[in-house]
Design an enzyme around this catalytic site. Structure first.
Site, mmCIF file in Angstrom:
data_model
loop_
_atom_site.group_PDB
_atom_site.id
_atom_site.type_symbol
_atom_site.label_atom_id
_atom_site.label_comp_id
_atom_site.label_asym_id
_atom_site.label_seq_id
_atom_site.Cartn_x
_atom_site.Cartn_y
_atom_site.Cartn_z
ATOM 1 N N LYS A 1 -7.938 6.106 -3.871
ATOM 2 C CA LYS A 1 -8.138 7.510 -4.259
ATOM 3 C C LYS A 1 -6.840 8.132 -4.748
ATOM 4 O O LYS A 1 -6.729 9.111 -5.619
ATOM 5 C CB LYS A 1 -8.280 8.160 -2.871
ATOM 6 C CG LYS A 1 -9.583 8.203 -2.251
ATOM 7 C CD LYS A 1 -9.918 9.102 -1.172
ATOM 8 C CE LYS A 1 -11.212 8.877 -0.454
ATOM 9 N NZ LYS A 1 -11.317 9.587 0.850
ATOM 10 N N HIS B 1 7.897 -7.605 -1.712
ATOM 11 C CA HIS B 1 7.761 -6.774 -0.312
ATOM 12 C C HIS B 1 8.799 -7.408 0.704
ATOM 13 O O HIS B 1 8.850 -7.162 1.803
ATOM 14 C CB HIS B 1 6.306 -7.292 0.147
ATOM 15 C CG HIS B 1 5.190 -6.555 -0.609
ATOM 16 N ND1 HIS B 1 5.235 -5.331 -0.969
ATOM 17 C CD2 HIS B 1 3.893 -6.921 -0.924
ATOM 18 C CE1 HIS B 1 4.211 -4.920 -1.561
ATOM 19 N NE2 HIS B 1 3.328 -6.208 -1.636
ATOM 20 N N GLY C 1 2.162 2.375 -2.832
ATOM 21 C CA GLY C 1 1.996 3.045 -4.296
ATOM 22 C C GLY C 1 3.066 1.945 -5.164
ATOM 23 O O GLY C 1 3.358 2.473 -6.228
ATOM 24 N N THR C 2 2.822 0.651 -4.722
ATOM 25 C CA THR C 2 3.638 -0.328 -5.789
ATOM 26 C C THR C 2 3.134 -0.384 -7.167
ATOM 27 O O THR C 2 3.876 -0.514 -8.025
ATOM 28 C CB THR C 2 3.498 -1.948 -5.037
ATOM 29 O OG1 THR C 2 3.528 -1.588 -3.503
ATOM 30 C CG2 THR C 2 4.420 -2.821 -5.790
ATOM 31 N N THR C 3 1.701 -0.423 -7.179
ATOM 32 C CA THR C 3 1.144 -0.289 -8.617
ATOM 33 C C THR C 3 1.723 0.741 -9.473
ATOM 34 O O THR C 3 2.132 0.707 -10.678
ATOM 35 C CB THR C 3 -0.371 -0.282 -8.351
ATOM 36 O OG1 THR C 3 -0.699 -1.137 -7.390
ATOM 37 C CG2 THR C 3 -1.057 -0.809 -9.585
ATOM 38 N N TRP C 4 1.730 1.838 -8.713
ATOM 39 C CA TRP C 4 2.191 3.254 -9.577
ATOM 40 C C TRP C 4 3.744 2.947 -10.025
ATOM 41 O O TRP C 4 3.924 3.005 -11.362
ATOM 42 C CB TRP C 4 1.697 4.530 -8.715
ATOM 43 C CG TRP C 4 2.126 5.688 -9.391
ATOM 44 C CD1 TRP C 4 1.948 6.046 -10.827
ATOM 45 C CD2 TRP C 4 2.288 7.067 -8.851
ATOM 46 N NE1 TRP C 4 2.104 6.868 -10.875
ATOM 47 C CE2 TRP C 4 2.379 7.881 -9.731
ATOM 48 C CE3 TRP C 4 2.299 7.388 -7.377
ATOM 49 C CZ2 TRP C 4 2.362 9.294 -9.376
ATOM 50 C CZ3 TRP C 4 2.369 8.733 -7.174
ATOM 51 C CH2 TRP C 4 2.437 9.698 -8.224
ATOM 52 N N LYS D 1 0.695 -1.190 -0.102
ATOM 53 C CA LYS D 1 0.048 -0.085 0.183
ATOM 54 C C LYS D 1 0.593 1.099 0.215
ATOM 55 O O LYS D 1 0.376 2.296 0.458
ATOM 56 C CB LYS D 1 -0.833 0.004 1.124
ATOM 57 C CG LYS D 1 -1.810 -1.088 1.407
ATOM 58 C CD LYS D 1 -2.238 -2.183 -0.029
ATOM 59 C CE LYS D 1 -2.907 -1.294 -0.621
ATOM 60 N NZ LYS D 1 -3.114 -2.144 -1.894
ATOM 61 N N SER E 1 -4.759 2.994 3.667
ATOM 62 C CA SER E 1 -5.000 2.409 2.653
ATOM 63 C C SER E 1 -4.870 0.865 2.714
ATOM 64 O O SER E 1 -5.740 -0.054 2.064
ATOM 65 C CB SER E 1 -3.930 2.597 1.534
ATOM 66 O OG SER E 1 -3.908 1.975 0.390
HETATM 67 P P1 A3P Z 1 -5.159 4.775 -1.518
HETATM 68 O O1 A3P Z 1 -5.538 3.485 -1.007
HETATM 69 O O2 A3P Z 1 -4.425 5.657 -0.377
HETATM 70 O O3 A3P Z 1 -5.964 5.397 -2.563
HETATM 71 P P2 A3P Z 1 -0.117 -0.404 -3.563
HETATM 72 O O4 A3P Z 1 0.092 -0.342 -5.271
HETATM 73 O O5 A3P Z 1 1.186 -0.467 -3.157
HETATM 74 O O6 A3P Z 1 -0.713 -1.547 -3.346
HETATM 75 O O7 A3P Z 1 -0.688 1.030 -3.127
HETATM 76 C C1 A3P Z 1 -1.871 1.235 -3.443
HETATM 77 C C2 A3P Z 1 -2.167 2.701 -3.251
HETATM 78 O O8 A3P Z 1 -1.536 3.474 -4.171
HETATM 79 C C3 A3P Z 1 -3.532 3.139 -3.055
HETATM 80 O O9 A3P Z 1 -3.500 4.265 -2.355
HETATM 81 C C4 A3P Z 1 -3.706 3.500 -4.591
HETATM 82 O O10 A3P Z 1 -5.014 4.380 -4.859
HETATM 83 C C5 A3P Z 1 -2.612 4.262 -4.831
HETATM 84 N N1 A3P Z 1 -2.291 4.163 -6.388
HETATM 85 C C6 A3P Z 1 -2.504 3.407 -7.353
HETATM 86 N N2 A3P Z 1 -2.236 3.795 -8.493
HETATM 87 C C7 A3P Z 1 -1.716 4.875 -8.353
HETATM 88 C C8 A3P Z 1 -1.240 5.796 -9.395
HETATM 89 N N3 A3P Z 1 -1.322 5.592 -10.608
HETATM 90 N N4 A3P Z 1 -0.979 7.120 -9.050
HETATM 91 C C9 A3P Z 1 -1.049 7.515 -7.606
HETATM 92 N N5 A3P Z 1 -1.454 6.535 -6.511
HETATM 93 C C10 A3P Z 1 -1.703 5.230 -6.947
#
Ligand code: A3P
Length: 343
Positions: A309, A152, A83-86, A81, A182
């Protein structure tokens, strides 16, 4: 003797080897201290100083036992949580921009979730589910370089070959209050998927503060990577989600340079590649794609759960003043004297 060993190894049945490793891993798991889990796992296990969902342990052990790193590997490390996906999307797009220009109509990010394009070593590649045909030795040897992986696993538990090979590690950190919020939402989605009632914010918060969360304690996870980034400047880059939000272009350029794919001034200024990659990987764009709205993760969870969000400071909408005081105090105590600065 060496020859005989090599011959024996060549003859060994990989399925049998997997089965015997899996039996060894099960014995190890049963010997570890346990705490109640947050979501679909049966429980968390305490291993090498951190809490792991039991269903992920075999994958973690298999990575430690078998992963052979290459110096060209690029590893994205995070706590869940953060911002891994980003960062996975950004790095995938930056490293592969020669083959897949960011405006390409068939860019893989338009049809696949970033979690799939940059797979987790312990979750996907070294299969972690407790299943009979346990497949712990995927053929990742054949993947072309540079290989992009996510993990992780805390720095102190990474396989030695990753450290020795000089693979580049990009660690993304996020402030603990937003990580908690998150994580709480995400875990409740996972609980709903397996018909478990939601975990209250208070209960989840208490566990988080005690360090009992996926790959927690959160603070220790951040600290081991922070120290590594100071000791191994060439190998570990430490970046913050909040910085990525405030100056995405600057951070993307820094990360691309660090992993050996710097943007030329022509790419940046004339072709506008940095901006195009940022647009492709923006929360608004990724979260609106069909694959991320309706696609499903291997765990059965919808990919939409990875996009909530995407903001800094949402914790203010959830945490009481007592919760803020408690978490701030832990952060202060844990990080005091380490030179780690927060937004
Ligand atoms: P929130 O739950 O605060 O919105 P992970 O990828 O490590 O699981 O983290 C998920 C968090 O990153 C979530 O935060 C998600 O909304 C946010 N996130 C996913 N894609 C993103 C993007 N492209 N830009 C910014 N935040 C992003």
């Amino acid at each position: 003797m060496a020859e005989a060993e090599a011959e024996a190894e060549a003859e060994a049945d990989p399925k049998e080897e997997n089965e015997s490793s899996y039996q060894r891993y099960k014995i190890l798991i049963s010997s570890l201290p346990k705490e109640e889990g947050w979501a679909s796992e049966n429980y968390f296990c305490h291993y090498q100083g951190f809490w792991y969902p039991d269903i992920l342990c075999p994958g973690v052990f298999a990575v430690q036992d078998h992963f052979k790193a290459r110096s060209s590997d690029i590893i994205i490390a995070t706590t869940p949580k953060s911002g891994t996906t980003w960062i996975k999307a950004l790095l995938f797009a930056a490293v592969n921009r020669g083959m897949y220009p960011p405006t390409y109509n068939h860019h893989p990010l338009l049809s696949e979730n970033p979690q799939l394009l940059v797979p987790f070593l312990e979750l996907r590649l070294y299969k972690s589910k407790i299943i009979p045909d346990f497949d712990i030795l995927p053929d990742i040897e054949t993947l072309p370089s540079p290989r992009l992986f996510g993990t992780h696993i805390p720095f102190t538990s990474l396989p030695q070959s990753m450290i020795d090979s000089g693979s580049r590690i990009v660690y993304l950190y996020r402030n603990p209050k937003d990580v908690f919020v998150s994580m709480w939402h995400f875990n409740n989605k996972m609980r709903a998927a397996v018909s478990k009632p939601p975990l209250s914010a208070m209960e989840a918060f208490d566990r988080f503060c005690k360090g009992v969360s996926q790959f927690g304690p959160f603070w220790d996870h951040v600290l081991v990577y922070w120290r590594a980034s100071l000791e191994r400047l060439q190998q570990v880059l430490f970046i913050k989600y909040e910085e990525l939000q405030a100056d995405p272009g600057g951070v993307l350029k820094r990360v691309a340079h660090f992993v050996g794919f710097p943007f030329t001034s022509e790419e940046e200024k004339e072709q506008g590649l940095v901006d195009k990659i940022l647009r492709l990987c923006s929360f608004e764009n990724l979260s609106s794609l069909e694959v991320n709205k309706t696609g499903k993760h291997s765990s059965g969870l919808g990919y939409e759960a990875f996009f909530r969000k995407g903001k800094v400071g949402d914790w203010a909408n959830y945490l009481t003043s007592e919760m803020i005081e408690r978490i701030d105090q832990i952060t202060e105590e844990k990080f005091h004297g380490h030179g780690l600065k927060f937004c």
